[in-house]
Design a protein around this motif. Structure first.
Motif, PDB file in Angstrom:
ATOM      1  N   MET A  77       0.848  -1.197   0.000  1.00 46.48           N
ATOM      2  CA  MET A  77       0.000   0.000   0.000  1.00 46.48           C
ATOM      3  C   MET A  77       0.875   1.237   0.000  1.00 46.48           C
ATOM      4  O   MET A  77       1.867   1.315   0.696  1.00 46.48           O
ATOM      5  N   LYS A  78       0.508   2.209  -0.845  1.00 46.04           N
ATOM      6  CA  LYS A  78       1.272   3.444  -0.918  1.00 46.04           C
ATOM      7  C   LYS A  78       1.250   4.136   0.431  1.00 46.04           C
ATOM      8  O   LYS A  78       0.346   3.941   1.246  1.00 46.04           O
ATOM      9  N   LYS A  79       2.257   4.947   0.625  1.00 45.11           N
ATOM     10  CA  LYS A  79       2.322   5.677   1.896  1.00 45.11           C
ATOM     11  C   LYS A  79       1.300   6.801   1.867  1.00 45.11           C
ATOM     12  O   LYS A  79       1.422   7.753   1.136  1.00 45.11           O
ATOM     13  N   TRP A  80       0.241   6.643   2.649  1.00 41.40           N
ATOM     14  CA  TRP A  80      -0.732   7.706   2.745  1.00 41.40           C
ATOM     15  C   TRP A  80      -0.871   8.103   4.183  1.00 41.40           C
ATOM     16  O   TRP A  80      -0.435   7.435   5.086  1.00 41.40           O
ATOM     17  N   CYS A  81      -1.509   9.182   4.354  1.00 39.85           N
ATOM     18  CA  CYS A  81      -1.482   9.809   5.659  1.00 39.85           C
ATOM     19  C   CYS A  81      -2.253   9.014   6.696  1.00 39.85           C
ATOM     20  O   CYS A  81      -3.390   8.668   6.484  1.00 39.85           O
ATOM     21  N   LEU A  82      -1.571   8.719   7.786  1.00 40.29           N
ATOM     22  CA  LEU A  82      -2.216   8.151   8.956  1.00 40.29           C
ATOM     23  C   LEU A  82      -2.010   9.163  10.069  1.00 40.29           C
ATOM     24  O   LEU A  82      -0.940   9.269  10.618  1.00 40.29           O
ATOM     25  N   MET A  83      -2.886   9.843  10.279  1.00 36.98           N
ATOM     26  CA  MET A  83      -2.679  10.974  11.150  1.00 36.98           C
ATOM     27  C   MET A  83      -3.802  11.189  12.123  1.00 36.98           C
ATOM     28  O   MET A  83      -4.883  10.723  11.904  1.00 36.98           O
ATOM     29  N   VAL A  84      -3.478  11.961  13.185  1.00 32.85           N
ATOM     30  CA  VAL A  84      -4.384  12.303  14.256  1.00 32.85           C
ATOM     31  C   VAL A  84      -5.161  13.545  13.811  1.00 32.85           C
ATOM     32  O   VAL A  84      -4.589  14.533  13.572  1.00 32.85           O
ATOM     33  N   VAL A  85      -6.475  13.474  13.707  1.00 34.21           N
ATOM     34  CA  VAL A  85      -7.253  14.672  13.434  1.00 34.21           C
ATOM     35  C   VAL A  85      -8.401  14.703  14.441  1.00 34.21           C
ATOM     36  O   VAL A  85      -9.526  14.440  14.102  1.00 34.21           O
ATOM     37  N   MET A  86      -8.101  14.997  15.680  1.00 36.74           N
ATOM     38  CA  MET A  86      -9.111  15.088  16.736  1.00 36.74           C
ATOM     39  C   MET A  86      -9.564  16.535  16.792  1.00 36.74           C
ATOM     40  O   MET A  86      -8.991  17.369  17.465  1.00 36.74           O
ATOM     41  N   ARG A 145       3.744  17.200   5.918  1.00 33.64           N
ATOM     42  CA  ARG A 145       5.183  17.070   5.705  1.00 33.64           C
ATOM     43  C   ARG A 145       5.638  15.717   6.203  1.00 33.64           C
ATOM     44  O   ARG A 145       5.547  15.423   7.396  1.00 33.64           O
ATOM     45  N   LEU A 146       6.127  14.883   5.292  1.00 34.81           N
ATOM     46  CA  LEU A 146       6.602  13.545   5.612  1.00 34.81           C
ATOM     47  C   LEU A 146       8.129  13.572   5.614  1.00 34.81           C
ATOM     48  O   LEU A 146       8.760  13.813   4.586  1.00 34.81           O
ATOM     49  N   ASP A 189       6.918   7.273  13.732  1.00 34.22           N
ATOM     50  CA  ASP A 189       6.824   5.816  13.681  1.00 34.22           C
ATOM     51  C   ASP A 189       8.061   5.163  14.305  1.00 34.22           C
ATOM     52  O   ASP A 189       8.960   5.840  14.813  1.00 34.22           O
ATOM     53  N   PHE A 190       8.110   3.842  14.279  1.00 32.82           N
ATOM     54  CA  PHE A 190       9.176   3.068  14.925  1.00 32.82           C
ATOM     55  C   PHE A 190      10.555   3.429  14.390  1.00 32.82           C
ATOM     56  O   PHE A 190      11.559   3.363  15.104  1.00 32.82           O
ATOM     57  N   PHE A 191      10.632   3.832  13.119  1.00 34.28           N
ATOM     58  CA  PHE A 191      11.908   4.129  12.478  1.00 34.28           C
ATOM     59  C   PHE A 191      12.302   5.593  12.635  1.00 34.28           C
ATOM     60  O   PHE A 191      13.349   6.004  12.124  1.00 34.28           O
ATOM     61  N   GLY A 192      11.491   6.377  13.318  1.00 30.63           N
ATOM     62  CA  GLY A 192      11.799   7.779  13.521  1.00 30.63           C
ATOM     63  C   GLY A 192      11.287   8.694  12.429  1.00 30.63           C
ATOM     64  O   GLY A 192      11.568   9.893  12.439  1.00 30.63           O
ATOM     65  N   ASN A 193      10.553   8.152  11.468  1.00 33.45           N
ATOM     66  CA  ASN A 193       9.989   8.972  10.407  1.00 33.45           C
ATOM     67  C   ASN A 193       8.867   9.846  10.968  1.00 33.45           C
ATOM     68  O   ASN A 193       8.079   9.400  11.808  1.00 33.45           O
ATOM     69  N   GLY A 194       8.798  11.083  10.505  1.00 33.56           N
ATOM     70  CA  GLY A 194       7.798  12.019  11.003  1.00 33.56           C
ATOM     71  C   GLY A 194       6.700  12.291   9.993  1.00 33.56           C
ATOM     72  O   GLY A 194       6.952  12.390   8.790  1.00 33.56           O
ATOM     73  N   ASN A 195       5.478  12.397  10.495  1.00 29.94           N
ATOM     74  CA  ASN A 195       4.313  12.740   9.678  1.00 29.94           C
ATOM     75  C   ASN A 195       3.649  13.936  10.343  1.00 29.94           C
ATOM     76  O   ASN A 195       2.988  13.800  11.365  1.00 29.94           O
ATOM     77  N   GLU A 196       3.874  15.124   9.786  1.00 31.43           N
ATOM     78  CA  GLU A 196       3.345  16.356  10.372  1.00 31.43           C
ATOM     79  C   GLU A 196       2.212  16.896   9.513  1.00 31.43           C
ATOM     80  O   GLU A 196       2.316  16.950   8.290  1.00 31.43           O
ATOM     81  N   LEU A 197       1.128  17.291  10.181  1.00 27.68           N
ATOM     82  CA  LEU A 197      -0.052  17.772   9.484  1.00 27.68           C
ATOM     83  C   LEU A 197      -0.475  19.120  10.045  1.00 27.68           C
ATOM     84  O   LEU A 197      -0.616  19.269  11.258  1.00 27.68           O
ATOM     85  N   GLU A 198      -0.668  20.112   9.180  1.00 24.90           N
ATOM     86  CA  GLU A 198      -1.215  21.403   9.575  1.00 24.90           C
ATOM     87  C   GLU A 198      -2.570  21.584   8.912  1.00 24.90           C
ATOM     88  O   GLU A 198      -2.722  21.337   7.709  1.00 24.90           O
ATOM     89  N   LEU A 199      -3.556  22.019   9.693  1.00 27.71           N
ATOM     90  CA  LEU A 199      -4.916  22.172   9.213  1.00 27.71           C
ATOM     91  C   LEU A 199      -5.301  23.645   9.146  1.00 27.71           C
ATOM     92  O   LEU A 199      -4.852  24.448   9.959  1.00 27.71           O
ATOM     93  N   SER A 200      -6.147  23.983   8.185  1.00 33.37           N
ATOM     94  CA  SER A 200      -6.603  25.367   8.037  1.00 33.37           C
ATOM     95  C   SER A 200      -7.964  25.376   7.347  1.00 33.37           C
ATOM     96  O   SER A 200      -8.402  24.377   6.773  1.00 33.37           O
TER      97      SER A 200
END
Length: 211
Positions: A1-10, A44-45, A171-182
């Motif tokens: 599966m392609k890398k798609w956003c798994l992110m927190v949007v509470m 930003r990945l 994630d476990f490997f230290g990769n960051g997934n940052e999301l900004e909302l507007s």
């Protein structure tokens, strides 16, 4: 599966001060009351090994019960759609669509579980209120049962609107997934059709929904 956003949007209202448990309780309650939202995003990945950063942008739309339309428009088009029974991940430039069962995607503590409202902050995380950070309220979330794609998360809340402004997932490997909302809009009536998808004629469908 392609890398798609798994992110927190509470997406909810929170008090500006207080113990982590109190803040998380307000987040949980407000999210339960939320019927829908739509928002623009910049993602930003960051690759921990190479330090390379991929920047994406687009829109996110959510409606209860756990309907999600995550549409990336830049730098390449991608549509991630969580419907009633099926999840589609469609890449029009590659002429391919991946099909999954909803439970395959939401059974683990991924960011899509946050978006769908199925994650429980106090049960799933140890929460630390880290106070003010450049004018935003910052919470640190440590999973009680870490998974490969989620070992640490942070969320920042806008003090002027009491809405989620930014999320960082590691994630476990230290990769960051940052999301900004507007440009958020809450509880607007949505056409249910936007949460359905029929692969266009000629698209290659990779069906993993029964595996």
């Amino acid at each position: 599966m392609k890398k798609w956003c798994l992110m927190v949007v509470m997406l909810c209202l929170v008090p500006l001060t207080g113990a982590a448990e109190e803040i998380s309780a307000h987040i949980q309650k407000q999210y339960q009351d939320l019927e829908s939202f739509s928002s623009s995003f910049v993602q930003r990945l960051t690759n921990a090994a190479t330090k390379e950063v991929e920047v994406r942008s687009g829109t996110i739309t959510f409606a209860k019960p756990r309907r999600i339309r995550w549409e990336t428009t830049e730098p390449e088009k991608e549509l991630l759609l969580v419907g009633r029974d099926v999840v589609w991940d469609y890449f029009p430039d590659e002429n391919v669509a991946y099909k999954y069962a909803v439970e395959q995607v939401l059974q683990s503590k991924t960011m899509l579980r946050f978006i769908s409202g199925e994650a429980n902050l106090q049960e799933d995380f140890v929460i630390e209120n880290q106070g003010d950070d450049a004018g935003l309220i910052k919470l640190k979330l440590i999973p009680r049962e870490p998974e490969t794609n989620l070992v640490l998360a942070y969320i920042w809340v806008q003090p002027t609107t009491n809405m989620l402004g930014k999320v960082l997932v590691v994630d476990f490997f230290g990769n960051g997934n940052e999301l900004e909302l507007s440009n958020m809009v809450m509880n607007k009536a949505l056409d249910p059709a936007i949460f359905t998808f029929t692969p266009p004629k000629g698209v290659d469908v990779e069906d993993a929904s029964s595996s």
